[in-house]
Write an enzyme that holds these catalytic residues in place. Sequence first.
Site, PDB file in Angstrom:
ATOM      1  N   LYS A 308      18.906 -37.470  31.374  1.00  0.00           N
ATOM      2  CA  LYS A 308      19.820 -37.410  30.234  1.00  0.00           C
ATOM      3  C   LYS A 308      20.556 -36.078  30.138  1.00  0.00           C
ATOM      4  CE  LYS A 308      17.726 -40.733  27.067  1.00  0.00           C
ATOM      5  NZ  LYS A 308      17.223 -40.991  25.723  1.00  0.00           N
ATOM      6  N   ASP A 345      22.024 -42.677  21.434  1.00  0.00           N
ATOM      7  CA  ASP A 345      20.741 -42.494  20.740  1.00  0.00           C
ATOM      8  C   ASP A 345      21.011 -42.105  19.291  1.00  0.00           C
ATOM      9  OD1 ASP A 345      19.090 -43.122  22.840  1.00  0.00           O
ATOM     10  OD2 ASP A 345      18.877 -41.048  23.541  1.00  0.00           O
TER      11      ASP A 345
HETATM   12  P1  NAP Z   1      10.963 -35.475  25.242  1.00  0.00           P
HETATM   13  O1  NAP Z   1      12.330 -34.951  25.434  1.00  0.00           O
HETATM   14  O2  NAP Z   1       9.973 -35.339  26.339  1.00  0.00           O
HETATM   15  O3  NAP Z   1      10.354 -34.743  23.934  1.00  0.00           O
HETATM   16  C1  NAP Z   1       9.055 -34.983  23.516  1.00  0.00           C
HETATM   17  C2  NAP Z   1       8.770 -34.217  22.240  1.00  0.00           C
HETATM   18  O4  NAP Z   1       7.493 -34.642  21.793  1.00  0.00           O
HETATM   19  C3  NAP Z   1       8.712 -32.713  22.428  1.00  0.00           C
HETATM   20  O5  NAP Z   1       9.208 -32.097  21.282  1.00  0.00           O
HETATM   21  C4  NAP Z   1       7.222 -32.442  22.599  1.00  0.00           C
HETATM   22  O6  NAP Z   1       6.809 -31.205  22.084  1.00  0.00           O
HETATM   23  C5  NAP Z   1       6.624 -33.504  21.720  1.00  0.00           C
HETATM   24  N1  NAP Z   1       5.312 -33.884  22.233  1.00  0.00           N
HETATM   25  C6  NAP Z   1       5.024 -34.389  23.455  1.00  0.00           C
HETATM   26  N2  NAP Z   1       3.716 -34.616  23.553  1.00  0.00           N
HETATM   27  C7  NAP Z   1       3.155 -34.249  22.381  1.00  0.00           C
HETATM   28  C8  NAP Z   1       1.837 -34.240  21.879  1.00  0.00           C
HETATM   29  N3  NAP Z   1       0.813 -34.664  22.629  1.00  0.00           N
HETATM   30  N4  NAP Z   1       1.622 -33.782  20.620  1.00  0.00           N
HETATM   31  C9  NAP Z   1       2.654 -33.369  19.869  1.00  0.00           C
HETATM   32  N5  NAP Z   1       3.930 -33.336  20.289  1.00  0.00           N
HETATM   33  C10 NAP Z   1       4.173 -33.782  21.530  1.00  0.00           C
HETATM   34  O7  NAP Z   1      10.979 -37.008  24.855  1.00  0.00           O
HETATM   35  P2  NAP Z   1      12.143 -37.801  24.096  1.00  0.00           P
HETATM   36  O8  NAP Z   1      13.135 -38.334  25.054  1.00  0.00           O
HETATM   37  O9  NAP Z   1      12.628 -36.967  22.982  1.00  0.00           O
HETATM   38  O10 NAP Z   1      11.355 -39.062  23.552  1.00  0.00           O
HETATM   39  C11 NAP Z   1      10.349 -38.910  22.569  1.00  0.00           C
HETATM   40  C12 NAP Z   1       9.853 -40.287  22.190  1.00  0.00           C
HETATM   41  O11 NAP Z   1      10.875 -40.975  21.498  1.00  0.00           O
HETATM   42  C13 NAP Z   1       9.566 -41.160  23.409  1.00  0.00           C
HETATM   43  O12 NAP Z   1       8.238 -41.032  23.779  1.00  0.00           O
HETATM   44  C14 NAP Z   1       9.889 -42.544  22.952  1.00  0.00           C
HETATM   45  O13 NAP Z   1       8.733 -43.169  22.503  1.00  0.00           O
HETATM   46  C15 NAP Z   1      10.824 -42.334  21.806  1.00  0.00           C
HETATM   47  N6  NAP Z   1      12.180 -42.819  22.132  1.00  0.00           N
HETATM   48  C16 NAP Z   1      12.510 -44.030  21.663  1.00  0.00           C
HETATM   49  C17 NAP Z   1      13.759 -44.526  21.910  1.00  0.00           C
HETATM   50  C18 NAP Z   1      14.114 -45.874  21.363  1.00  0.00           C
HETATM   51  O14 NAP Z   1      15.117 -46.432  21.783  1.00  0.00           O
HETATM   52  N7  NAP Z   1      13.353 -46.377  20.411  1.00  0.00           N
HETATM   53  C19 NAP Z   1      14.684 -43.796  22.652  1.00  0.00           C
HETATM   54  C20 NAP Z   1      14.315 -42.535  23.136  1.00  0.00           C
HETATM   55  C21 NAP Z   1      13.046 -42.058  22.861  1.00  0.00           C
HETATM   56  P3  NAP Z   1       6.924 -29.818  22.900  1.00  0.00           P
HETATM   57  O15 NAP Z   1       8.279 -29.281  22.566  1.00  0.00           O
HETATM   58  O16 NAP Z   1       5.801 -29.018  22.379  1.00  0.00           O
HETATM   59  O17 NAP Z   1       6.772 -30.168  24.356  1.00  0.00           O
END
Ligand code: NAP
Length: 558
Positions: A308, A345
């Site tokens: 992305k 998004d």
């Molecule tokens: P990302 O860029 O990897 O970001 C993940 C975030 O979650 C970071 O801020 C990370 O914190 C935090 N995190 C990861 N593991 C954690 C843990 N064990 N405890 C607490 N915080 C934690 O991922 P993303 O693309 O933003 O996606 C996040 C989630 O959104 C996905 O897993 C997915 O389920 C959901 N999502 C859904 C859609 C949809 O269409 N519904 C679309 C996109 C994403 P740090 O900064 O500390 O690493």
Amino acid sequence: MPVATPNYNRIQRFRLPRLCVALTGSEPAGLLQRAESMVRDNPFMEFRLDYFSQPAAALPKLKHFLDLHPEATVIATCRRAVNGGKFKGSIQSQLDILLKAAAAGFQLVDIEFQSAEGLKSEQYTDLRNRVGVILSFHDFKATKKLDDIFSGMSELPADFYKVVTTATNLSDNVTMMKFLQSHSGKHEMVGLCMGEQGIISRVLGVRAGSVFTFASAARGEETGPGQVAISELRDTYRIEMVEASTQVYGVAGDPVSHSLSPVMMNAAFRRETVNAVYLGLHAKNLKDLLACTNDIPLRGMSITMPYKEQIVAALSNSDPLTRQIGACNTVVRGQDGKLYGFNTDVAGIVSPLEQRMTLPGKRILVIGAGGAAKAAVFGLKARNAEVFVANRTAEHAQSLARRAKAKYVKRADLAKLNFDVIINATPLGMNGNRQSPLDEKELNTNYVFDLVYTPAETKLMKMAKAKGLHVIPGLEMFVQQGARQFEIWTGKPAPVAEMAYVVSKALEQRVSGETQEQPQAEEEPAAASHVAKPVKKASPAKAKHVLVKSGAKKSVRR
Ligand code: NAP
């Protein structure tokens, strides 16, 4: 002595279907039971005789099926173990079985190039006189030297030349399709790439010149890596309608095999009668993805992890939110061939909220500071909400809050604060993870919007419901971001209800295990461990030897 009439003459009047279902079974009874259940809708089948412990002994039972079903066109394959199959006998025993299969009524037999080369010319000629011959070559490791391979193969006459390789990147599909295009004018070609990355060639190969392609009877019954179930090729990818003007879209990421986007977007194209197909594009690197985007060419892409952010540099232009967020999930190829980016998004998060409230002035807490959190924070700030950010790593949240002019909050302070909406933008709660990003006492809000959508109900959602809060499932974001993509690509309103329906159905099936990945059929993992031996070009002497009766190309029509 009169020349025997090949059985496949009886299908000459018809075009072969695009889809051939490959059937296996350790016993003829099992295979025939499957064949009986398939034949009405899928009369073109391949029986893998090499899966039987005694292939020749199975033939009388198979003959009975063929006699009962003159409408069926069936390929007999008895692939030798050295070439990726299960048959341990010699080339002569393989020939013997294929001749018996011809006598039993099979219209086509598949024989590996390596076996055909090992036959005397009169033996190969005799086989061709009795039955339609698919001369095949398999590479279980790579897609390379296709023209060299084919120059050897084409010295032997055959009714179909089948070249099956393995895609180790997306571009291998392009190699396969160019190969098919360059030879299908002169020969009846069948070609595809195996492996998860080969899906492009499995769906688009038919428009590049492959007379037909192979499908499994169902998930879990694959005879080759990456083989797609016939129902999926037909219903999801609408392979029977794919033609030169079909626009190609896809979801690009690493991994993508569990993405529900193909199910959702293909359903949308079908509902709105858009001549387009949407594929899973498992890209191991951005360079491969971009090369493929140009060569296929792709009309648009959904971009998922980990590309992305990386894709932004490859875009000619993008909307202001994409630039602010620094991440793009939607690419469209303009008339000028250039790539333009959007971030839907944002719509995926904002639309479900706007359906429930007016956003200006609402206090919204976003947990997380990754890609989804950035889309939420910038998107909601653009709607004049009062946005707060909390995250495991404080600096990430602080930096995001600073850039978006939102407010950073410490986790320790959350229990004292009240919000209108709390958004979970972390993976906590996803798939096997049963954690919640917040405790019950921290849920001081009217709405909880959990962006996680697998499973359909997370621990956080359960806690919120138990507390009497309104819950917005991540599925809504998934559908809304896809709907906006559809609108950008097609200019038509998206069939949101249909999209939501197919995704929730697919999720339900996933939960009930119906669509969970099954162990692969036995053949190919074993086969995948070796590559069919490198092909030596047939020596001129040998080629002459086998070409004794090439005659005019037989006309099994497509
Ligand atoms: P990302 O860029 O990897 O970001 C993940 C975030 O979650 C970071 O801020 C990370 O914190 C935090 N995190 C990861 N593991 C954690 C843990 N064990 N405890 C607490 N915080 C934690 O991922 P993303 O693309 O933003 O996606 C996040 C989630 O959104 C996905 O897993 C997915 O389920 C959901 N999502 C859904 C859609 C949809 O269409 N519904 C679309 C996109 C994403 P740090 O900064 O500390 O690493």
